[in-house]
Scaffold this active site. Sequence first.
Site, PDB file in Angstrom:
ATOM      1  NE  ARG A  69      -2.925   0.474   3.433  1.00 49.12           N
ATOM      2  CZ  ARG A  69      -2.191   0.586   4.587  1.00 49.12           C
ATOM      3  NH1 ARG A  69      -1.516   1.673   4.798  1.00 49.12           N
ATOM      4  NH2 ARG A  69      -2.268  -0.318   5.440  1.00 49.12           N
ATOM      5  CE1 TYR A 122     -15.578  11.967 -16.799  1.00 45.78           C
ATOM      6  CE2 TYR A 122     -15.000  11.886 -14.446  1.00 45.78           C
ATOM      7  CZ  TYR A 122     -15.541  11.338 -15.469  1.00 45.78           C
ATOM      8  OH  TYR A 122     -15.508   9.965 -15.455  1.00 45.78           O
ATOM      9  CG  ASP A 195      -8.583  16.204 -15.719  1.00 45.34           C
ATOM     10  OD1 ASP A 195      -7.773  15.595 -16.539  1.00 45.34           O
ATOM     11  OD2 ASP A 195      -9.600  15.721 -15.176  1.00 45.34           O
ATOM     12  CE  LYS A 220     -11.526   7.994 -18.767  1.00 46.64           C
ATOM     13  NZ  LYS A 220     -11.885   9.400 -18.330  1.00 46.64           N
TER      14      LYS A 220
HETATM   15  C1  LIG Z   1     -12.270   9.685 -16.922  1.00 42.78           C
HETATM   16  C2  LIG Z   1     -11.776  11.252 -16.552  1.00 42.78           C
HETATM   17  C3  LIG Z   1     -11.670  11.191 -15.133  1.00 42.78           C
HETATM   18  C4  LIG Z   1     -12.015  10.232 -14.302  1.00 42.78           C
HETATM   19  O1  LIG Z   1     -10.962   9.078 -14.390  1.00 42.78           O
HETATM   20  P1  LIG Z   1     -11.472   7.664 -13.758  1.00 42.78           P
HETATM   21  O2  LIG Z   1     -10.026   7.065 -14.067  1.00 42.78           O
HETATM   22  O3  LIG Z   1     -12.563   7.309 -14.731  1.00 42.78           O
HETATM   23  O4  LIG Z   1     -11.816   7.832 -12.443  1.00 42.78           O
HETATM   24  C5  LIG Z   1     -11.274  12.446 -14.702  1.00 42.78           C
HETATM   25  N1  LIG Z   1     -10.967  13.497 -15.715  1.00 42.78           N
HETATM   26  C6  LIG Z   1     -11.133  13.359 -17.012  1.00 42.78           C
HETATM   27  C7  LIG Z   1     -11.074  14.583 -18.040  1.00 42.78           C
HETATM   28  C8  LIG Z   1     -11.860  12.366 -17.151  1.00 42.78           C
HETATM   29  O5  LIG Z   1     -12.158  11.917 -18.707  1.00 42.78           O
END
Ligand SMILES: *Cc1c(COP(=O)(O)O)cnc(C)c1O
Length: 400
Positions: A69, A122, A195, A220
């Site tokens: 962890r 998001y 982000d 992603k």
């Molecule tokens: C998908 C996404 C998230 C969240 O991420 P997860 O891996 O699904 O928890 C945050 N910000 C953006 C821009 C995203 O496309």
Amino acid sequence: MAQLDSGDGFETLAIHAGQEPDPLTGAVVPPIYQVSTYKQDGVGGLRGGTIAGAASGPGRWIEGYDYSRTANPTRGALEECLAALEGGVRALAFASGMAAEDCLIRAVCRPGDHVLIPHDAYGGTFRLFDKVASMWGVSYHPVPVSDPGAVRDALAAHGARMVWVETPTNQLLSIADLPALAQLAHSAGALLAVDNTFASPYLQQPVALGADAVIHSTTKYIGGHSDVVGGALVVSDAGLAEQLAFLQNATGSAAGPFDAWLTLRGVKTLPVRMDRHCSNAAQVAIMLANHPAVAQVYYPGLADHPGHETAAKQMRGFGGMVSFRHAGGAEAAVAMCGRTRLFTLGESLGGVESLIEHPGRMTHASAAGSPLEVPSDLVRLSVGIENCDDLIEDLRAALR
Ligand SMILES: *Cc1c(COP(=O)(O)O)cnc(C)c1O
């Protein structure tokens, strides 16, 4: 052993940073250390020896291990790679993008603190602020982050502990001027958190543009193959990194070894995938912009996109995401999403395969009725790396 040079390019770092051949066996990629605990050489004597200690590089993750962890070699390899790709002092890998966001908010904010968030954030980020952080006394205010004047006014009116930015934003692909926002945030005493999921570090490196923290859903583009959920934070300050690592360990939100390994496998090809995502998306956007059934296209690579010039300044390419409004209205948009042959109807984005979705009823349904509600005729495409003519023909047929 790969000897990295300070001048090594992004493509080299993606393949080699944190990924020295295993000193024990010579395995060319970091093995999956699927292990929870580690033998100690005497009480409190963590092993700094063969496996972990022999790895070269900045060595953030090579001190002895006691419990996975807290630290794990496979996760450490991914973290070292991501820190190199984003140009940060340290990266932390999480079980999901949302776990990373939660860690950042809780490490930085205290009850009474206020955060500016994109007015088209998001949906999951909006939900985290609206339904979770708010319960612990952290308030938020949505602003159009593509408008520095609006951010300046909101800072003057509400103050902020943190300015939270997406660029490009998750559905309307709007672009925020990162150096301008870094200056505004810092002069108001706020941190700038970016982000960077849509751009990926290959196209945009927020730390170099003034950001204090970079957030990723590695699910992603970084993972890139729609086979693993993960998240990451990369920061420019060692003190903040310590606070985040403490909270990550205290709350147990780290990525598991196998997930970290899959993500690391994906990131090696990020540059070549992104190049193809960008060129395919550009051609799709041009086709859509000239199509009579399309009312409006949102793609920062189009010259008439309001953020085009800013994007061209701070990004290496315009990305693989394209949104558009169907001229036939909401029902036509929904129907089209069910009619494609190659574009798969599904949430998420950034994988090698093309996806299509209706944000109003899918990814952004949680923003319905809020200031972040999306147009009901909006269709979002994650343009994959298939043959571009095939993709364009698929969309043309579905629009017919
Ligand atoms: C998908 C996404 C998230 C969240 O991420 P997860 O891996 O699904 O928890 C945050 N910000 C953006 C821009 C995203 O496309």
